[in-house]
Design an enzyme around this catalytic site. Structure first.
Site, mmCIF file in Angstrom:
data_model
loop_
_atom_site.group_PDB
_atom_site.id
_atom_site.type_symbol
_atom_site.label_atom_id
_atom_site.label_comp_id
_atom_site.label_asym_id
_atom_site.label_seq_id
_atom_site.Cartn_x
_atom_site.Cartn_y
_atom_site.Cartn_z
ATOM 1 N N ASP A 14 0.829 -1.205 0.000
ATOM 2 C CA ASP A 14 0.000 0.000 0.000
ATOM 3 C C ASP A 14 0.868 1.263 0.000
ATOM 4 O O ASP A 14 1.991 1.251 0.514
ATOM 5 C CB ASP A 14 -0.898 -0.022 1.252
ATOM 6 N N HIS A 31 2.630 3.206 -9.071
ATOM 7 C CA HIS A 31 2.489 1.760 -9.312
ATOM 8 C C HIS A 31 3.683 1.224 -10.113
ATOM 9 O O HIS A 31 4.136 0.107 -9.881
ATOM 10 C CB HIS A 31 1.192 1.472 -10.065
ATOM 11 N N LEU A 125 7.974 -20.230 -4.179
ATOM 12 C CA LEU A 125 6.612 -19.899 -4.629
ATOM 13 C C LEU A 125 6.382 -18.397 -4.577
ATOM 14 O O LEU A 125 6.761 -17.733 -3.601
ATOM 15 C CB LEU A 125 5.619 -20.539 -3.666
#
Ligand code: FPP
Length: 227
Positions: A14, A31, A125
């Protein structure tokens, strides 16, 4: 750091918008820099021995944002798939997208499936949550179980049907940007996760901030309901 106590770390990334605003730049720029930082932080987590990383990249509520911003985010996701598959192979990372894909174009779904299939046998992962909502995920898991003919479900059944079924639940959830809430992230998996909130805005996140979160995790006494 082979003895890192955190096996699975999750990030609520965030603060991109605020970071850009402080620089008088459009949110999309936040972003873009956020996507670079995401790669740096995922690399660092792997380097210190963390086996699974989950990032919250786009929630089921994020569609409410201006069209430009949504498009810019999806361009970042598509570029990542297009440009990073061989890097993921080199780094031995399995990429799994978590979330409801029904809203995506056939083209994006096909690209997602291709990178998942290609990286499937890698050891580390990386879950990227896109169009993800924790409650939605639990409904999805239960609906799969109903489709399998179950009349009654156990906790193990649901754990085996959530999107993150390929790894244990996160030990630590880190939220940047200073808000103290989970925002519908990993609702099932976070039952016993430690939560760490930092005021650092995601594009400012550094390896040292990850170390601080892990140091704090080490100080916490996880009792899982016991004494
Ligand atoms: C929340 O910050 C952040 C998002 C909704 C997007 C997060 C996405 C990235 C960091 C890019 C990830 C890229 C890939 C390839 C996975 P905000 O914009 O709501 O911040 P604000 O609270 O300051 O407005």
């Amino acid at each position: 750091m082979a003895d890192c106590p955190v096996n699975h770390i999750a990030f609520i990334m965030d603060g991109n918008g605020r970071w850009a605003k402080k620089r008088l730049m459009p949110r999309e720029y936040g972003h873009k820099v956020g996507a670079e930082v995401f790669e740096k932080i995922v690399d660092y987590c792997a380097a210190i021995g963390i086996k699974a990383v989950t990032v919250y990249a786009f929630s089921t509520e994020n569609w409410k944002r201006p069209k430009n911003e949504v498009e810019a985010l999806f361009k970042l996701f598509t570029d990542y798939i297009d440009n990073r598959t061989s890097t993921l192979m080199k780094k031995n990372v399995r990429l799994v997208f978590i979330g409801d894909r029904s809203a995506f174009s056939d083209d994006l779904r096909t690209r997602m499936e291709a990178v998942e299939a290609k990286t499937k046998y890698n050891e580390k992962l990386l879950y990227i949550a896109i169009n993800y909502g924790g409650r939605n995920e639990i409904c999805h898991a239960v609906n799969e179980l109903i489709a399998e003919g179950k009349k009654e479900v156990t906790e193990d059944d649901i754990s085996a049907h959530v999107y993150t079924k390929y790894s244990p639940d996160p030990d630590l959830i880190v939220r940047t940007g200073g808000e103290y809430r989970l925002s519908n992230f990993l609702m099932w998996q976070s039952a016993y996760s430690e939560i760490y909130v930092t005021d650092t805005l995601w594009p400012d996140m550094t390896e040292a901030d990850v170390d601080l979160a892990i140091d704090e995790y080490k100080r916490r006494n996880r009792r899982f309901g016991g004494l």
